[in-house]
Write a protein that holds these residues in place. Structure first.
Motif, PDB file in Angstrom:
ATOM      1  N   ARG A  32      -3.611 -15.582   6.572  1.00 14.81           N
ATOM      2  CA  ARG A  32      -2.905 -14.753   7.560  1.00 14.81           C
ATOM      3  C   ARG A  32      -1.594 -14.217   6.983  1.00 14.81           C
ATOM      4  O   ARG A  32      -1.200 -13.084   7.269  1.00 14.81           O
ATOM      5  N   PHE A  33      -0.906 -15.015   6.165  1.00 14.19           N
ATOM      6  CA  PHE A  33       0.279 -14.507   5.466  1.00 14.19           C
ATOM      7  C   PHE A  33      -0.109 -13.328   4.568  1.00 14.19           C
ATOM      8  O   PHE A  33       0.578 -12.304   4.525  1.00 14.19           O
ATOM      9  N   LEU A  34      -1.214 -13.483   3.832  1.00 15.54           N
ATOM     10  CA  LEU A  34      -1.643 -12.434   2.905  1.00 15.54           C
ATOM     11  C   LEU A  34      -2.010 -11.157   3.654  1.00 15.54           C
ATOM     12  O   LEU A  34      -1.679 -10.050   3.212  1.00 15.54           O
ATOM     13  N   GLN A  35      -2.704 -11.302   4.776  1.00 17.49           N
ATOM     14  CA  GLN A  35      -3.051 -10.132   5.584  1.00 17.49           C
ATOM     15  C   GLN A  35      -1.798  -9.423   6.071  1.00 17.49           C
ATOM     16  O   GLN A  35      -1.699  -8.193   6.042  1.00 17.49           O
ATOM     17  N   ASP A  36      -0.840 -10.206   6.528  1.00 22.40           N
ATOM     18  CA  ASP A  36       0.376  -9.628   7.089  1.00 22.40           C
ATOM     19  C   ASP A  36       1.139  -8.822   6.045  1.00 22.40           C
ATOM     20  O   ASP A  36       1.524  -7.669   6.292  1.00 22.40           O
ATOM     21  N   ILE A  37       1.336  -9.394   4.861  1.00 26.37           N
ATOM     22  CA  ILE A  37       2.127  -8.679   3.861  1.00 26.37           C
ATOM     23  C   ILE A  37       1.361  -7.481   3.306  1.00 26.37           C
ATOM     24  O   ILE A  37       1.964  -6.451   2.975  1.00 26.37           O
ATOM     25  N   ALA A  38       0.029  -7.576   3.233  1.00 28.47           N
ATOM     26  CA  ALA A  38      -0.759  -6.440   2.751  1.00 28.47           C
ATOM     27  C   ALA A  38      -0.607  -5.245   3.690  1.00 28.47           C
ATOM     28  O   ALA A  38      -0.404  -4.105   3.243  1.00 28.47           O
ATOM     29  N   VAL A  39      -0.698  -5.498   4.992  1.00 27.47           N
ATOM     30  CA  VAL A  39      -0.557  -4.413   5.972  1.00 27.47           C
ATOM     31  C   VAL A  39       0.854  -3.842   5.936  1.00 27.47           C
ATOM     32  O   VAL A  39       1.053  -2.619   5.968  1.00 27.47           O
ATOM     33  N   ARG A  40       1.856  -4.713   5.842  1.00 28.83           N
ATOM     34  CA  ARG A  40       3.242  -4.242   5.809  1.00 28.83           C
ATOM     35  C   ARG A  40       3.510  -3.409   4.554  1.00 28.83           C
ATOM     36  O   ARG A  40       4.190  -2.375   4.613  1.00 28.83           O
ATOM     37  N   HIS A  41       2.983  -3.865   3.419  1.00 24.53           N
ATOM     38  CA  HIS A  41       3.200  -3.134   2.170  1.00 24.53           C
ATOM     39  C   HIS A  41       2.539  -1.760   2.230  1.00 24.53           C
ATOM     40  O   HIS A  41       3.152  -0.739   1.904  1.00 24.53           O
ATOM     41  N   TYR A  42       1.282  -1.732   2.664  1.00 21.96           N
ATOM     42  CA  TYR A  42       0.565  -0.457   2.740  1.00 21.96           C
ATOM     43  C   TYR A  42       1.227   0.485   3.748  1.00 21.96           C
ATOM     44  O   TYR A  42       1.408   1.677   3.479  1.00 21.96           O
ATOM     45  N   SER A  43       1.621  -0.056   4.903  1.00 25.49           N
ATOM     46  CA  SER A  43       2.238   0.775   5.938  1.00 25.49           C
ATOM     47  C   SER A  43       3.569   1.359   5.479  1.00 25.49           C
ATOM     48  O   SER A  43       3.950   2.462   5.888  1.00 25.49           O
ATOM     49  N   SER A  44       4.277   0.629   4.612  1.00 23.87           N
ATOM     50  CA  SER A  44       5.580   1.102   4.147  1.00 23.87           C
ATOM     51  C   SER A  44       5.471   2.375   3.316  1.00 23.87           C
ATOM     52  O   SER A  44       6.451   3.107   3.163  1.00 23.87           O
ATOM     53  N   ALA A  45       4.270   2.652   2.783  1.00 25.55           N
ATOM     54  CA  ALA A  45       4.081   3.845   1.953  1.00 25.55           C
ATOM     55  C   ALA A  45       3.909   5.112   2.786  1.00 25.55           C
ATOM     56  O   ALA A  45       4.072   6.223   2.261  1.00 25.55           O
ATOM     57  N   ASN A  46       3.543   4.963   4.083  1.00 28.83           N
ATOM     58  CA  ASN A  46       3.361   6.118   4.978  1.00 28.83           C
ATOM     59  C   ASN A  46       2.428   7.169   4.375  1.00 28.83           C
ATOM     60  O   ASN A  46       2.732   8.365   4.349  1.00 28.83           O
ATOM     61  N   LEU A  47       1.262   6.721   3.902  1.00 25.67           N
ATOM     62  CA  LEU A  47       0.332   7.642   3.243  1.00 25.67           C
ATOM     63  C   LEU A  47      -0.480   8.468   4.232  1.00 25.67           C
ATOM     64  O   LEU A  47      -0.899   9.582   3.920  1.00 25.67           O
ATOM     65  N   ASN A  48      -0.748   7.920   5.418  1.00 28.25           N
ATOM     66  CA  ASN A  48      -1.416   8.678   6.491  1.00 28.25           C
ATOM     67  C   ASN A  48      -2.711   9.348   6.028  1.00 28.25           C
ATOM     68  O   ASN A  48      -2.908  10.555   6.204  1.00 28.25           O
ATOM     69  N   ASN A  49      -3.603   8.552   5.446  1.00 22.41           N
ATOM     70  CA  ASN A  49      -4.872   9.099   4.964  1.00 22.41           C
ATOM     71  C   ASN A  49      -5.976   9.085   6.021  1.00 22.41           C
ATOM     72  O   ASN A  49      -7.054   9.633   5.794  1.00 22.41           O
ATOM     73  N   GLY A  50      -5.739   8.422   7.140  1.00 25.09           N
ATOM     74  CA  GLY A  50      -6.726   8.408   8.211  1.00 25.09           C
ATOM     75  C   GLY A  50      -7.852   7.415   8.028  1.00 25.09           C
ATOM     76  O   GLY A  50      -8.741   7.322   8.875  1.00 25.09           O
TER      77      GLY A  50
END
Length: 250
Positions: A32-50
């Motif tokens: 659950r820690f790994l899932q949380d940081i993965a989502v936060r890291h990806y979201s921080s890029a604001n790539l908006n690929n859909g």
């Protein structure tokens, strides 16, 4: 950690309810820690690929037990990509700087139609500005033992689901650990602590609300005093996930 990868670090503190009866962080809570940081890291890029990402495989090495209320730093970076997948690596460190868990997760990119799709170019450009590298192949799976396994059954509950409406990655580990405990021939040895050393879990299909799952478990003693747990989760005879983990009573 490689210099050209974009690293992301976040601090966590282990909660009481994230520990097992021995007082240490569980494999499921670690994921659950790994899932949380993965989502936060990806979201921080604001790539908006859909599109979206789903987990295909998680491989973890546990170097030392982590007690309740421990303060931890979790670092992650994208370790490589293929046509439709990306490998994310992790290092969980104690506040002293000592690595306590290391590993990686293989993610599959899904397009807006929900099917595996080529990883977007802007993802690679952001997380690997110098160009990506090939991913190393994971260890091969052993053949299942010929003897009969221990059988454990589970109906997918509402609490097992995540925002994608299927059984969450961490819920699989909880199911596997419960099934593994039931497979112990003599229960819990007095005065002993069960410690995870390694976990390799591959997700093969979705499990949805109400699905009836069967877990097959084989326990294999190893020469060094540890034991290996081979497990397969299936639904109506069709594999849903498989796992190989190593443990120690001590």
């Amino acid at each position: 950690m490689p210099e050209r990868a974009i690293n992301f670090v976040r601090s966590y503190q282990v909660r009481y309810d994230e520990c097992n009866l021995f007082g240490f962080l569980t494999p499921a809570a670690t994921v659950r820690f790994l899932q949380d940081i993965a989502v936060r890291h990806y979201s921080s890029a604001n790539l908006n690929n859909g599109g979206d990402w789903i987990t295909r495989r998680t491989v973890l090495d546990f170097h030392t037990p982590i007690p309740a209320y421990a303060s931890l730093d979790l670092e992650t970076f994208v370790g490589g990509t293929s046509k439709v997948t990306s490998q994310r690596k992790y290092q969980l460190r104690h506040e002293t700087g000592e690595p306590v868990v290391t590993g990686y997760t293989l993610w599959v990119y899904l397009g807006a139609n929900g099917r595996p799709t080529r990883v977007p170019a802007n993802f690679i450009e952001y997380f690997w500005p110098g160009g990506t590298t090939p991913m190393p192949e994971g260890a091969e799976w052993p053949a299942w033992p010929e003897r009969a396994p221990s059988i454990y059954r589970h109906r997918v509950r509402f609490s097992d689901l995540d925002v994608q409406a299927h059984m969450n990655n961490a819920a699989y580990l909880e199911l596997l650990d419960n099934a593994g405990w039931e497979a112990e021939p003599a229960g819990m040895p007095e005065g002993k602590i069960l410690t995870p050393l390694h976990y390799d879990l591959e997700y093969l299909d979705y499990a949805l609300l109400g699905h009836e799952l069967e877990v097959q478990t084989w326990l294999e003693p190893l020469p060094d005093g540890t034991f290996e747990r081979l497990q397969q989760i299936s639904r109506e005879g069709r594999p849903v996930a498989k796992a190989r983990s190593r443990w120690r009573w001590g």
